[in-house]
Design a protein around this motif. Structure first.
Motif, mmCIF file in Angstrom:
data_model
loop_
_atom_site.group_PDB
_atom_site.id
_atom_site.type_symbol
_atom_site.label_atom_id
_atom_site.label_comp_id
_atom_site.label_asym_id
_atom_site.label_seq_id
_atom_site.Cartn_x
_atom_site.Cartn_y
_atom_site.Cartn_z
ATOM 1 N N ASP A 130 0.858 -1.194 0.000
ATOM 2 C CA ASP A 130 0.000 0.000 0.000
ATOM 3 C C ASP A 130 0.892 1.241 0.000
ATOM 4 O O ASP A 130 1.471 1.600 1.019
ATOM 5 N N GLU A 131 1.036 1.869 -1.155
ATOM 6 C CA GLU A 131 1.884 3.059 -1.318
ATOM 7 C C GLU A 131 3.290 2.826 -0.738
ATOM 8 O O GLU A 131 3.760 3.580 0.117
ATOM 9 N N PRO A 132 4.002 1.796 -1.190
ATOM 10 C CA PRO A 132 5.283 1.449 -0.559
ATOM 11 C C PRO A 132 6.370 2.506 -0.703
ATOM 12 O O PRO A 132 7.332 2.500 0.071
ATOM 13 N N THR A 133 6.231 3.417 -1.667
ATOM 14 C CA THR A 133 7.216 4.496 -1.814
ATOM 15 C C THR A 133 6.587 5.871 -1.597
ATOM 16 O O THR A 133 7.209 6.890 -1.865
ATOM 17 N N GLY A 134 5.360 5.892 -1.103
ATOM 18 C CA GLY A 134 4.619 7.148 -0.991
ATOM 19 C C GLY A 134 5.182 8.129 0.013
ATOM 20 O O GLY A 134 4.887 9.325 -0.048
ATOM 21 N N ASN A 135 6.015 7.659 0.936
ATOM 22 C CA ASN A 135 6.549 8.528 1.979
ATOM 23 C C ASN A 135 8.007 8.910 1.713
ATOM 24 O O ASN A 135 8.678 9.412 2.601
ATOM 25 N N LEU A 136 8.480 8.649 0.466
ATOM 26 C CA LEU A 136 9.887 8.862 0.143
ATOM 27 C C LEU A 136 10.039 9.931 -0.926
ATOM 28 O O LEU A 136 9.140 10.147 -1.739
ATOM 29 N N ASP A 137 11.201 10.586 -0.937
ATOM 30 C CA ASP A 137 11.472 11.540 -2.009
ATOM 31 C C ASP A 137 11.664 10.787 -3.325
ATOM 32 O O ASP A 137 11.837 9.562 -3.347
ATOM 33 N N GLU A 138 11.649 11.502 -4.430
ATOM 34 C CA GLU A 138 11.627 10.863 -5.754
ATOM 35 C C GLU A 138 12.830 9.956 -5.998
ATOM 36 O O GLU A 138 12.684 8.834 -6.488
ATOM 37 N N GLN A 139 14.015 10.417 -5.650
ATOM 38 C CA GLN A 139 15.223 9.630 -5.892
ATOM 39 C C GLN A 139 15.236 8.368 -5.042
ATOM 40 O O GLN A 139 15.557 7.273 -5.528
ATOM 41 N N THR A 140 14.882 8.514 -3.770
ATOM 42 C CA THR A 140 14.854 7.356 -2.870
ATOM 43 C C THR A 140 13.758 6.387 -3.282
ATOM 44 O O THR A 140 13.939 5.167 -3.249
ATOM 45 N N ALA A 141 12.594 6.918 -3.690
ATOM 46 C CA ALA A 141 11.491 6.068 -4.140
ATOM 47 C C ALA A 141 11.914 5.214 -5.330
ATOM 48 O O ALA A 141 11.568 4.030 -5.419
ATOM 49 N N GLU A 142 12.681 5.809 -6.235
ATOM 50 C CA GLU A 142 13.158 5.081 -7.412
ATOM 51 C C GLU A 142 14.044 3.906 -6.996
ATOM 52 O O GLU A 142 13.905 2.788 -7.506
ATOM 53 N N LEU A 143 14.951 4.140 -6.067
ATOM 54 C CA LEU A 143 15.848 3.081 -5.590
ATOM 55 C C LEU A 143 15.069 1.976 -4.890
ATOM 56 O O LEU A 143 15.271 0.779 -5.165
ATOM 57 N N VAL A 144 14.171 2.363 -3.996
ATOM 58 C CA VAL A 144 13.395 1.380 -3.246
ATOM 59 C C VAL A 144 12.505 0.568 -4.189
ATOM 60 O O VAL A 144 12.389 -0.659 -4.058
ATOM 61 N N PHE A 145 11.888 1.236 -5.163
ATOM 62 C CA PHE A 145 11.013 0.527 -6.093
ATOM 63 C C PHE A 145 11.809 -0.464 -6.940
ATOM 64 O O PHE A 145 11.348 -1.577 -7.212
ATOM 65 N N ALA A 146 12.996 -0.072 -7.370
ATOM 66 C CA ALA A 146 13.840 -0.986 -8.148
ATOM 67 C C ALA A 146 14.199 -2.218 -7.315
ATOM 68 O O ALA A 146 14.143 -3.348 -7.812
ATOM 69 N N ASN A 147 14.558 -2.000 -6.047
ATOM 70 C CA ASN A 147 14.840 -3.124 -5.148
ATOM 71 C C ASN A 147 13.619 -4.016 -4.980
ATOM 72 O O ASN A 147 13.708 -5.245 -4.997
ATOM 73 N N PHE A 148 12.480 -3.372 -4.826
ATOM 74 C CA PHE A 148 11.212 -4.092 -4.644
ATOM 75 C C PHE A 148 10.927 -4.985 -5.852
ATOM 76 O O PHE A 148 10.633 -6.173 -5.715
ATOM 77 N N MET A 149 11.015 -4.423 -7.038
ATOM 78 C CA MET A 149 10.743 -5.176 -8.263
ATOM 79 C C MET A 149 11.699 -6.358 -8.404
ATOM 80 O O MET A 149 11.286 -7.478 -8.724
ATOM 81 N N ASP A 150 12.975 -6.120 -8.167
ATOM 82 C CA ASP A 150 13.970 -7.185 -8.299
ATOM 83 C C ASP A 150 13.678 -8.339 -7.348
ATOM 84 O O ASP A 150 13.733 -9.512 -7.741
ATOM 85 N N LEU A 151 13.369 -8.007 -6.102
ATOM 86 C CA LEU A 151 13.156 -9.050 -5.097
ATOM 87 C C LEU A 151 11.883 -9.844 -5.382
ATOM 88 O O LEU A 151 11.851 -11.071 -5.232
ATOM 89 N N VAL A 152 10.828 -9.146 -5.810
ATOM 90 C CA VAL A 152 9.580 -9.838 -6.155
ATOM 91 C C VAL A 152 9.801 -10.803 -7.319
ATOM 92 O O VAL A 152 9.334 -11.947 -7.304
ATOM 93 N N ARG A 153 10.542 -10.356 -8.318
ATOM 94 C CA ARG A 153 10.831 -11.215 -9.475
ATOM 95 C C ARG A 153 11.641 -12.439 -9.041
ATOM 96 O O ARG A 153 11.359 -13.568 -9.448
ATOM 97 N N GLN A 154 12.657 -12.209 -8.217
ATOM 98 C CA GLN A 154 13.519 -13.301 -7.780
ATOM 99 C C GLN A 154 12.741 -14.361 -7.004
ATOM 100 O O GLN A 154 13.009 -15.561 -7.126
ATOM 101 N N HIS A 155 11.776 -13.915 -6.219
ATOM 102 C CA HIS A 155 11.007 -14.839 -5.377
ATOM 103 C C HIS A 155 9.744 -15.352 -6.068
ATOM 104 O O HIS A 155 9.003 -16.143 -5.481
ATOM 105 N N ASN A 156 9.488 -14.881 -7.279
ATOM 106 C CA ASN A 156 8.321 -15.333 -8.057
ATOM 107 C C ASN A 156 7.017 -15.142 -7.289
ATOM 108 O O ASN A 156 6.125 -15.996 -7.283
ATOM 109 N N VAL A 157 6.913 -14.000 -6.633
ATOM 110 C CA VAL A 157 5.739 -13.677 -5.814
ATOM 111 C C VAL A 157 4.706 -12.951 -6.676
ATOM 112 O O VAL A 157 5.050 -12.188 -7.569
ATOM 113 N N ALA A 158 3.442 -13.191 -6.417
ATOM 114 C CA ALA A 158 2.372 -12.394 -7.009
ATOM 115 C C ALA A 158 2.222 -11.133 -6.164
ATOM 116 O O ALA A 158 2.132 -11.216 -4.939
#
Length: 226
Positions: free
Chosen positions: A170-198
């Motif tokens: 629920d808004e996992p990057t909504g409380n972060l500045d734009e640059q930090t949100a980009e980094l966190v979202f990239a980490n999030f996407m990578d980890l979800v893909r690696q774990h094959n999570v829906a």
């Protein structure tokens, strides 16, 4: 999509407010398969959080069915719903909700320890997850010593600690500045893909939403695929 991790069938949700009945969701259908990341859009108050709570078994639908990992949870007992949340679902919120008295490593270990996994195995899994998030040098730091982006990355690692089939954010990057949100979202996407999570991710950020596999939007109480 018989292998769908999350399946919502004709889900509706209403609330009583005095003599009135407020309709939040109506006839919602949604399926998400392993490894698929779906963006959930909608104006504030449209029902995004309600939909996430229903998908996460935190509140029941007024009508329809909720099926998670081929298990119909619609009429499950409180005990069974708790077990499903513990074993099959990970949650990430806008605010990290880390336990302040514990280190980053201990926060990520917590779900495994609660599930009865040994401390040594919990530590090994938590260390691996935090390393994947680029936080191997921050394992012993408590939340107050971490930046906002680091705290959220710890929260994402914690959500994946029990190897859930479904991740709800629920808004996992909504409380972060734009640059930090980009980094966190990239980490999030990578980890979800690696774990094959829906994953179902509620966001107001359309640029981030466009990078996910699909976009669905809550509009006029219904779920519309873009």
């Amino acid at each position: 999509m018989s292998n769908s991790v999350l399946k919502l069938e004709k889900v509706g949700r209403t609330f009583k407010q005095g003599p009135e009945t407020l309709e939040i969701l109506d006839n919602v259908d949604l399926q998400i398969k392993p490894g698929e990341i779906v963006a959930l859009l909608g104006q504030s108050g449209a029902g995004k959080s309600t939909l996430l709570q229903i998908a996460g078994l935190l509140e029941p639908p007024t009508s329809g069915r909720v099926i998670i990992a081929q298990t119909d949870c619609t009429k499950a007992s409180d005990k069974r719903r708790t077990e499903m949340r513990r074993d099959k679902i990970g949650f990430v919120y806008q605010f990290h909700h880390l336990l302040p008295e514990f280190s980053a490593l201990e926060n990520v270990m917590m779900p495994n320890l609660i599930a009865g996994i040994s401390r040594s195995v919990s530590k090994q899994k938590a260390t691996a997850l935090l390393t994947k998030m680029g936080l191997e040098h921050r394992l012993s730091h408590r939340p107050a010593k971490l930046s906002g982006g680091e705290q959220q990355r710890v929260a994402i690692a914690r959500a994946l600690a029990n190897d859930p089939a479904l991740l709800l954010a629920d808004e996992p990057t909504g409380n972060l500045d734009e640059q930090t949100a980009e980094l966190v979202f990239a980490n999030f996407m990578d980890l979800v893909r690696q774990h094959n999570v829906a994953a179902l991710v509620a966001t107001h950020n359309r640029d981030l939403a466009k990078r996910m596999d699909r976009i669905v939007q809550v509009r006029d109480h219904m779920l519309i695929e873009e």
